[in-house]
Design a protein around this motif. Structure first.
Motif, PDB file in Angstrom:
ATOM      1  N   THR B 222     114.779 -17.055  12.975  1.00 11.46           N
ATOM      2  CA  THR B 222     116.156 -17.393  13.351  1.00 11.46           C
ATOM      3  C   THR B 222     117.177 -16.803  12.380  1.00 11.46           C
ATOM      4  OG1 THR B 222     116.050 -19.438  12.082  1.00 11.46           O
ATOM      5  CG2 THR B 222     115.451 -19.590  14.399  1.00 11.46           C
ATOM      6  N   TRP B 225     120.444 -15.873  13.903  1.00  9.78           N
ATOM      7  CA  TRP B 225     121.290 -16.865  14.570  1.00  9.78           C
ATOM      8  C   TRP B 225     122.630 -16.930  13.850  1.00  9.78           C
ATOM      9  CZ3 TRP B 225     118.609 -21.983  16.368  1.00  9.78           C
ATOM     10  CH2 TRP B 225     117.589 -21.661  17.275  1.00  9.78           C
ATOM     11  N   GLY B 230     119.745 -21.713  12.196  1.00  6.33           N
ATOM     12  CA  GLY B 230     118.289 -21.766  12.289  1.00  6.33           C
ATOM     13  C   GLY B 230     117.657 -22.417  11.072  1.00  6.33           C
TER      14      GLY B 230
END
Lengths: 113, 258
Positions: B222, B225, B230
């Motif tokens: 992530t 992100w 994340g």
């Protein structure tokens, strides 16, 4: 004066004080609450694993990336530094030796490539 | 209602709290705490220097680095949030990350509560602020040997005071030394290495290893992100996975299924 009122500067101070607030709140929590406060067992168990999860989520992606992209190769100084650090930490358990070894691994790769 | 027998002259006010020891006992307990902490000093000094250097080399100004070190007084939370602060991630993510790093202190605080409850409130809060990992371990170990010790809070104070003083001196030394160290040495990586040395022992048992694997994988997946949101997802998922593993092992250890 303009420097002190710069939104970027104010924002950084807000972040610093935010982190400081978490120190005070967590460390004083139960000492302040008194006799009746008690942690439910499942919460206490979860709290125990919070440092491992937080450290892993931060450190591992950081070590895997170099120049803004994932780099799983021997020319990634952070990856090599971390591997050397772990190899030294496991037998010695010494913070001092681990930091020295990790920085040495990092520096060798940084100068080499 | 009858008041208890009038206190001797040396006691200025009737105090129903348990005694915290005579002045001599308290001084001795404080000194014992200081002595017990001494073997930890080399690691503490290294850790403080590294944190101080990392604060400046990551891009904080001198004033910010000093302010951060003095107010937060939390090496791992400082090092963990440092790249987030420099990277301009939203405040909520920064504070949540710091909270995750500091959550272990809630457990410490719960563990200390019982034996420090008799200490006056203001002083108790000061002890709370001074709490550090090593200090708690030393104090709880000493308590096992001598649970009824009247001057125990002075021992805690002794341990915590050395930690506090040596930490700030070495962290400030690192902050000022950083100006003389070239940026391209990448010394802020020493902060990451210090965090690795904290993480590895937490992975030696299964739940910790699972928390680490899950949180690391999600944290990595992530990375792109927005706002590093994340990070929070990764930490929560790691904790949840560890708790599940823990419970599963407990159920299995409790005996064969019916």
């Amino acid at each position: 004066m303009s420097a002190a009122l710069d939104p970027q500067v104010l924002w950084t101070w807000a972040a610093i004080l935010g982190v400081a607030a978490t120190t005070v709140i967590t460390r004083c929590s139960f000492l302040a609450l008194g006799e009746r406060a008690k942690l439910p067992p499942v919460v206490e168990r979860g709290l125990r694993y919070a440092p491992a999860a937080a450290l892993a989520a931060l450190v591992v992606p950081d070590v895997l990336s170099w120049d803004g992209a994932t780099r799983l190769a021997l020319d990634n100084p952070k990856l090599v530094g971390a591997a050397v650090a772990i190899a030294v930490f496991l037998p010695t358990r010494s913070m001092l030796a681990t930091i020295a070894a990790g920085m040495a691994g990092y520096t060798v790769v940084r100068l080499w490539f | 209602m009858a008041t208890p027998a009038s206190p001797p002259m040396s006691m200025p006010s009737p105090d129903l709290r348990p005694s915290r020891g005579t002045a001599d006992e308290r001084r001795a307990a404080f000194r014992e705490g200081v002595r017990d902490y001494l073997p930890m000093l080399p690691a503490l000094i290294a850790w403080g220097l590294v944190t101080g250097v990392a604060l400046v080399q990551s891009g904080l100004t001198l004033a910010q680095a000093i302010g951060f070190s003095v107010t937060a007084f939390a090496a791992s939370a400082q090092l963990a949030t440092l790249p987030l602060i420099v990277g301009g991630v939203p405040l909520t993510v920064i504070v949540l990350t710091a909270l995750m790093m500091n959550l272990r202190f809630v457990i410490y605080s719960a563990a200390l509560k019982g034996s420090l409850q008799h200490v006056p409130f203001g002083r108790r809060m000061w002890y709370g602020y001074l709490t550090g990992d090593m200090g708690v371990v030393l104090y709880l170990k000493r308590m096992q040997r001598d649970p009824g010790w009247a001057a125990r809070d002075a021992y805690f104070h002794g341990v915590a005071t050395v930690n506090f003083a040596v930490w700030h001196v070495s962290s400030l030394a690192g902050i000022f030394a950083a100006a003389w160290i070239p940026r391209d040495w990448g010394l802020e990586f020493a902060g990451t290495v210090a965090l690795i040395a904290l993480l590895v022992p937490l992975c030696t048992r299964l739940p910790g290893a699972v928390a680490t694997a899950i949180a690391a994988t999600i944290g990595w997946a992530t990375l792109h992100w927005p706002a590093r949101l994340g990070l929070v997802v990764a930490i929560v998922a790691g904790i949840a996975a560890a708790v599940l593993v823990d419970r599963w092992r407990e159920r299995r250890a409790a005996g064969p299924r019916r």
